[in-house]
Design an enzyme around this catalytic site. Sequence first.
Site, mmCIF file in Angstrom:
data_model
loop_
_atom_site.group_PDB
_atom_site.id
_atom_site.type_symbol
_atom_site.label_atom_id
_atom_site.label_comp_id
_atom_site.label_asym_id
_atom_site.label_seq_id
_atom_site.Cartn_x
_atom_site.Cartn_y
_atom_site.Cartn_z
ATOM 1 N N HIS A 196 -12.723 3.309 -0.006
ATOM 2 C CA HIS A 196 -12.693 2.331 1.105
ATOM 3 C C HIS A 196 -13.452 1.060 0.733
ATOM 4 O O HIS A 196 -13.907 0.333 1.617
ATOM 5 C CB HIS A 196 -13.364 2.880 2.387
ATOM 6 C CG HIS A 196 -12.587 3.928 3.114
ATOM 7 N ND1 HIS A 196 -13.204 4.943 3.816
ATOM 8 C CD2 HIS A 196 -11.248 4.105 3.263
ATOM 9 C CE1 HIS A 196 -12.273 5.706 4.358
ATOM 10 N NE2 HIS A 196 -11.088 5.231 4.046
ATOM 11 N N ARG B 38 -9.947 16.139 6.841
ATOM 12 C CA ARG B 38 -10.751 16.546 5.679
ATOM 13 C C ARG B 38 -12.111 17.061 6.143
ATOM 14 O O ARG B 38 -12.691 16.524 7.083
ATOM 15 C CB ARG B 38 -10.969 15.363 4.731
ATOM 16 C CG ARG B 38 -9.756 15.048 3.896
ATOM 17 C CD ARG B 38 -9.972 13.830 3.033
ATOM 18 N NE ARG B 38 -8.983 12.817 3.338
ATOM 19 C CZ ARG B 38 -9.117 11.531 3.071
ATOM 20 N NH1 ARG B 38 -10.207 11.071 2.478
ATOM 21 N NH2 ARG B 38 -8.166 10.678 3.393
ATOM 22 N N ASP C 82 -6.627 13.477 15.885
ATOM 23 C CA ASP C 82 -6.645 12.136 16.452
ATOM 24 C C ASP C 82 -7.794 12.006 17.457
ATOM 25 O O ASP C 82 -7.847 12.726 18.458
ATOM 26 C CB ASP C 82 -5.289 11.903 17.143
ATOM 27 C CG ASP C 82 -5.106 10.470 17.558
ATOM 28 O OD1 ASP C 82 -4.310 9.776 16.923
ATOM 29 O OD2 ASP C 82 -5.784 10.048 18.523
ATOM 30 N N GLY D 213 -13.980 3.403 14.534
ATOM 31 C CA GLY D 213 -15.131 2.492 14.610
ATOM 32 C C GLY D 213 -14.838 1.227 15.403
ATOM 33 O O GLY D 213 -15.712 0.681 16.070
ATOM 34 N N GLU D 214 -13.578 0.765 15.343
ATOM 35 C CA GLU D 214 -13.233 -0.480 16.047
ATOM 36 C C GLU D 214 -12.912 -0.255 17.518
ATOM 37 O O GLU D 214 -12.940 -1.196 18.308
ATOM 38 C CB GLU D 214 -12.004 -1.125 15.374
ATOM 39 C CG GLU D 214 -12.301 -1.685 14.004
ATOM 40 C CD GLU D 214 -11.032 -2.046 13.241
ATOM 41 O OE1 GLU D 214 -10.013 -2.372 13.870
ATOM 42 O OE2 GLU D 214 -11.074 -1.989 11.996
ATOM 43 N N ARG E 108 -2.643 -2.105 -3.369
ATOM 44 C CA ARG E 108 -3.846 -1.296 -3.183
ATOM 45 C C ARG E 108 -3.735 -0.117 -4.140
ATOM 46 O O ARG E 108 -2.756 0.633 -4.110
ATOM 47 C CB ARG E 108 -3.902 -0.778 -1.744
ATOM 48 C CG ARG E 108 -5.077 0.127 -1.540
ATOM 49 C CD ARG E 108 -5.071 0.782 -0.191
ATOM 50 N NE ARG E 108 -6.240 1.611 -0.064
ATOM 51 C CZ ARG E 108 -6.306 2.694 0.694
ATOM 52 N NH1 ARG E 108 -5.264 3.058 1.412
ATOM 53 N NH2 ARG E 108 -7.411 3.382 0.751
ATOM 54 N N GLY F 153 -9.523 8.669 7.401
ATOM 55 C CA GLY F 153 -10.554 8.923 6.401
ATOM 56 C C GLY F 153 -11.821 8.204 6.862
ATOM 57 O O GLY F 153 -11.730 7.165 7.502
ATOM 58 N N GLU G 42 -8.083 -5.032 5.176
ATOM 59 C CA GLU G 42 -8.006 -4.809 3.718
ATOM 60 C C GLU G 42 -6.867 -5.615 3.093
ATOM 61 O O GLU G 42 -6.972 -6.076 1.966
ATOM 62 C CB GLU G 42 -7.800 -3.311 3.451
ATOM 63 C CG GLU G 42 -9.051 -2.495 3.745
ATOM 64 C CD GLU G 42 -8.747 -1.069 4.145
ATOM 65 O OE1 GLU G 42 -8.234 -0.872 5.279
ATOM 66 O OE2 GLU G 42 -9.011 -0.154 3.353
ATOM 67 N N ASN H 162 0.876 -1.170 0.000
ATOM 68 C CA ASN H 162 0.000 0.000 0.000
ATOM 69 C C ASN H 162 0.914 1.220 0.000
ATOM 70 O O ASN H 162 1.486 1.583 1.022
ATOM 71 C CB ASN H 162 -0.872 -0.031 1.260
ATOM 72 C CG ASN H 162 -1.817 1.156 1.337
ATOM 73 O OD1 ASN H 162 -1.775 2.047 0.484
ATOM 74 N ND2 ASN H 162 -2.649 1.182 2.365
#
Length: 418
Positions: A187, A248, A290, A346-347, A98, A219, A398, A14
């Site tokens: 994503h 962003r 962060d 999210g995790e 990727r 992101g 991923e 990646n």
Amino acid sequence: MQMKTKPHSVLVINCGSSSLKFSLINPADGINIIDGIAERLMTSDAKIIIKFHHHLKNNTPFEKNLAPPFDHKTAIEQLVNCLTEHQLVDQISAVGHRVVHGGEKYSQPTLITPQVAKTIDELAKLAPLHNPANLIGITAAQKAFRGLPQVAVFDTAFHQTMPEKAYIYALPYALYQEHSIRKYGFHGTSHYFVSKQCAKQMNKPIEQCHFISAHLGNGCSVTAIKNGQSIDSSMGFTPLEGVMMGTRSGSIDPGIIFYLVEQLGYSLAEVNNILNKESGLLGVSQLSNDCRSLEKMALNNDSEPKKIRLAKLALNVFCYQIAKSIASLSAGLNQLDALIFTGGIGENSAFVRRKILKQLSLLNFNVDDQANDTARFGASGNICQQDSRPCWVIPTNEEWVIAQQSSQLLKHGLKQDT
Ligand code: ADP
């Protein structure tokens, strides 16, 4: 004795403009043989870290400052040296890359021929920050691993099933026809992986599953998945659209851009920099991009009141925008089996998940605080109460998808050839 890894491992790369992440993976079970990162490339601080996993005898991490010219090629040379030293080169069956933008051309993993590399280059006009960097990684890997097949797995591919009504912008149609201006979504590899994993956890065939998945990392994107296929996503023509992210802005009134340029005298390059690098959690909080740091600040009563207020505000705007995005994407579904959280935030952030779910009570989400606090640091699970619509935390992977798809493509390719 040196333990041998299983054959047919895939080296996943990646490549970003100043970093190169890599892992050597067994596609059958997703086990990482090595992984690592070369970062701050093109600066005098460039360094590479390679971690060897427990089943290798010498598993001390390898860390080295990179010698001039500190670039991707130097990083790959170091990687090859390490792989050779550990007798791992012969076990690599393919290199999987990727690639961020595949445009409308690529909806599947693709063997990189000179023509494909040329098309990825042409697509760089749609992803000027990403595709050129991806190509640098491809070129360096082709030189280092001559004779090995190289496969591109595109971030946009999973979203190529979106219907026209989702991907057409309300702009003159010619801009789509002549210049490919449409929603692409990103994503994709992550949304694909977590939706398949969630279907497994729920014991339901993926073809019958209807999900909304929220990939929240630096992101962030939210995707509606119908019968296992992406039908809409919050990111658009570029990864700038959609919900607020680390740095962003996500979607804003496009009129703000004209105002910044025409009334406040910003150049287009400055606006680009503001929207991509100085906005989001960082921009609102004026503290950090962060999430962890902002949560700490928001909960720290000893801090300066202004800092606490802005950290809380940034997190409030973030969670509200994500909840709104989830609610709006539900318009494309006639059934919703579960919401899925993935990505670093999210995790791991029980705080953010709880806040988003509280905002979504109309969709019958009712968080189970204990389950929510438990599903972190790699643990998956349904974090809602029994009478609630389920919400699953699923760690993304991923790299494993890229390894699997590269390996599958090779097998099918071989079948076709014979
Ligand atoms: P990337 O998009 O660069 O791959 P990640 O998916 O690693 O990024 O996500 C990075 C984000 O995850 C950061 O905002 C970080 O603060 C957040 N994060 C990681 N661990 C935690 C945690 N324990 N609690 C809250 N946020 C976390």
